[in-house]
Design a protein around this motif. Sequence first.
Motif, mmCIF file in Angstrom:
data_model
loop_
_atom_site.group_PDB
_atom_site.id
_atom_site.type_symbol
_atom_site.label_atom_id
_atom_site.label_comp_id
_atom_site.label_asym_id
_atom_site.label_seq_id
_atom_site.Cartn_x
_atom_site.Cartn_y
_atom_site.Cartn_z
ATOM 1 N N SER A 1 39.306 -4.487 46.379
ATOM 2 C CA SER A 1 40.278 -5.048 47.320
ATOM 3 C C SER A 1 39.564 -5.638 48.533
ATOM 4 O O SER A 1 38.345 -5.475 48.678
ATOM 5 N N HIS B 1 48.037 -4.602 46.325
ATOM 6 C CA HIS B 1 48.933 -3.916 45.392
ATOM 7 C C HIS B 1 48.125 -3.011 44.466
ATOM 8 O O HIS B 1 47.003 -3.313 44.083
ATOM 9 N N HIS B 2 48.743 -1.889 44.090
ATOM 10 C CA HIS B 2 48.130 -0.922 43.170
ATOM 11 C C HIS B 2 46.878 -0.262 43.762
ATOM 12 O O HIS B 2 46.023 0.226 43.018
ATOM 13 N N TYR B 3 46.774 -0.296 45.088
ATOM 14 C CA TYR B 3 45.624 0.365 45.717
ATOM 15 C C TYR B 3 45.865 1.870 45.742
ATOM 16 O O TYR B 3 46.956 2.336 46.035
ATOM 17 N N SER B 4 44.813 2.642 45.419
ATOM 18 C CA SER B 4 44.948 4.098 45.356
ATOM 19 C C SER B 4 43.759 4.767 46.043
ATOM 20 O O SER B 4 42.804 4.094 46.455
ATOM 21 N N SER B 5 43.837 6.090 46.134
ATOM 22 C CA SER B 5 42.759 6.847 46.781
ATOM 23 C C SER B 5 41.438 6.701 46.024
ATOM 24 O O SER B 5 40.357 6.774 46.619
ATOM 25 N N SER B 6 41.511 6.474 44.724
ATOM 26 C CA SER B 6 40.284 6.311 43.938
ATOM 27 C C SER B 6 39.617 4.964 44.176
ATOM 28 O O SER B 6 38.445 4.761 43.813
ATOM 29 N N SER B 7 40.356 4.027 44.782
ATOM 30 C CA SER B 7 39.805 2.687 45.036
ATOM 31 C C SER B 7 38.903 2.665 46.264
ATOM 32 O O SER B 7 37.962 1.863 46.330
#
Length: 582
Positions: free
Chosen positions: A315, A8-14
Amino acid sequence: MFNDKRFHHYSSSSLPKDLLAGVIVGVIAIPLGMAFAIASGVKPEYGIYTTIVAGILISLLGGSKYQIDGPTGAFIPILFGIVMTYGYENLLIAGFMAGTILLFMGIFKLGSLIKYIPRPVTIGFTTGIAVTIFSGQIASFLGLEGIKKHEEFSRNIQEIMFHLNTTSIFSVVTAAVCLGTVILTPKIAPKVPGPIIGLIASTLVATLFFPGHVATIGTAYGEIPSTLPHIHIPNLNVEIMMKLIKPAFIIAMLGGIESLLSAVVADGMTNSKHNSNKELVGQGIANMITPLFGGIPATGAIARTATNIKNGAVSPFSGIIHGVVVLLVLLFFAPYASYIPLASMAPILMVVAWNMSERKVFAHILKTKSTDSLVLVVTFLLTVFVNLTMAVEVGLIMSAILFAKRMSDVMVTEKVLPNPLTKHEKVETGMVTDTHDCPQISIFNVEGPLFFGAALTFEETIMKTINYRPKILLLRMGRVPFIDTTGEANLSRIVHHFSKNGIVLIAGLNPQPENVLKKTGLYEIIGKEHFYEHTGEAIQSALSQINKNKCLGCKHYAFRECKKLSAQEAVEGSRKKLTATF
């Protein structure tokens, strides 16, 4: 997969953060995987296969966002013992069976039970394993020749002593270069993986300055293949499975403990929360599939998980990337691993053993000089000198027995009376004397769990004290949190014995004991009307049921009502005499 809360809340910046962490941990995992495999008595590539397959699977299926899975030092003694006794093929079967056990432990939500294993047992066998790993690398560090490996610690030490004259200065120099590099690298460049730098530096020294004088992975095990093996299904049969059920169970328990401990460490570092049962399911599936590729048992690796977090992982993708990195290295650089000296692998495992030894906690528990210290030492010695299986079994049994003994010591059964000097005449111990005790009412404080370890003492204390047969026995059980069937049986004997000539009253019964008494029928035997929430109510009831004729001339004055009862009886006695006279 993306319905998984861990993503959850994973984004391209991660992704860049996971990529960096995964690459660094992957590079660190390569030498460790090979070293753990060699120390376990199998070929180095099997450790790499484990790192790849288990590392990717547990990241996909586990219950922690940051867990890094792979071979670990904790498994070395038990895996080496299985290889020596049953062979590599049966090690794969034991690993598969352990995975099945872990899977069912997770399905039946037993993840929380592992935390009940006493700390002295885990510290004892962890430190014992560390000693076994460290001592097992001395021969490679010194480059001893003609060494035969044994399952027993003492025989391995004898082998080393007998062959000290074959020490190779070239191996010692190579190992020293690697050891120094592994120790100094984190101090100079904390984010640079010390083990891989140590391997490269020592391999270059051995290759350039004394080629051919130090045993290498290639000379000992042959060239490492640059591909994953084909899927191979072990030959399962009932006879082999029955033979391996014990070591498989130990692998499962050890794997479960270490993986959940690693997840707890990760939670503490990231302020997150893992799912222990899902973690066990993931570990189970990973350990069932890894043997199909020739891999050895795997579990959560605390040091690699911590490194993963410190390098910015956000993650489970970092764990997947770590497995992919190891796979790429296997595909493109595997032949070069054959040049790594065995003397270079030894210091890496020695440092791992030193870090996992829990020496400070070990010393702390010893300082307590308690029963925990005894459990710790026995578990440690059995791990080193016998085997891990025996150590865990004896450690757990000792812990259970000593716990029962401590709990029985906590159990208190004392005769009490109200204290007239306190505001509410609080019932206290120490009030009963030869001249201050009610002949008709006996009150007992019962404190502590009424279980098999304390039940007999409880019964004997009361039976010895009430041999003068009072009419009322009042048991104050507000501080009895738990009662088992043994405790219930002892209480039942008191009730049946006393009820022949008197009445049993119980005050302040807690829900668990009440439930047990209702299930066994003892609640009905005592009678619902004989249970009271408060002691004061029970005492008033008891006073209303005593033989008031026996109060005549009594000077004990155990209760505030006694003087009045005694005076009334005296007046009534005088009236009866006067009536008889006239």
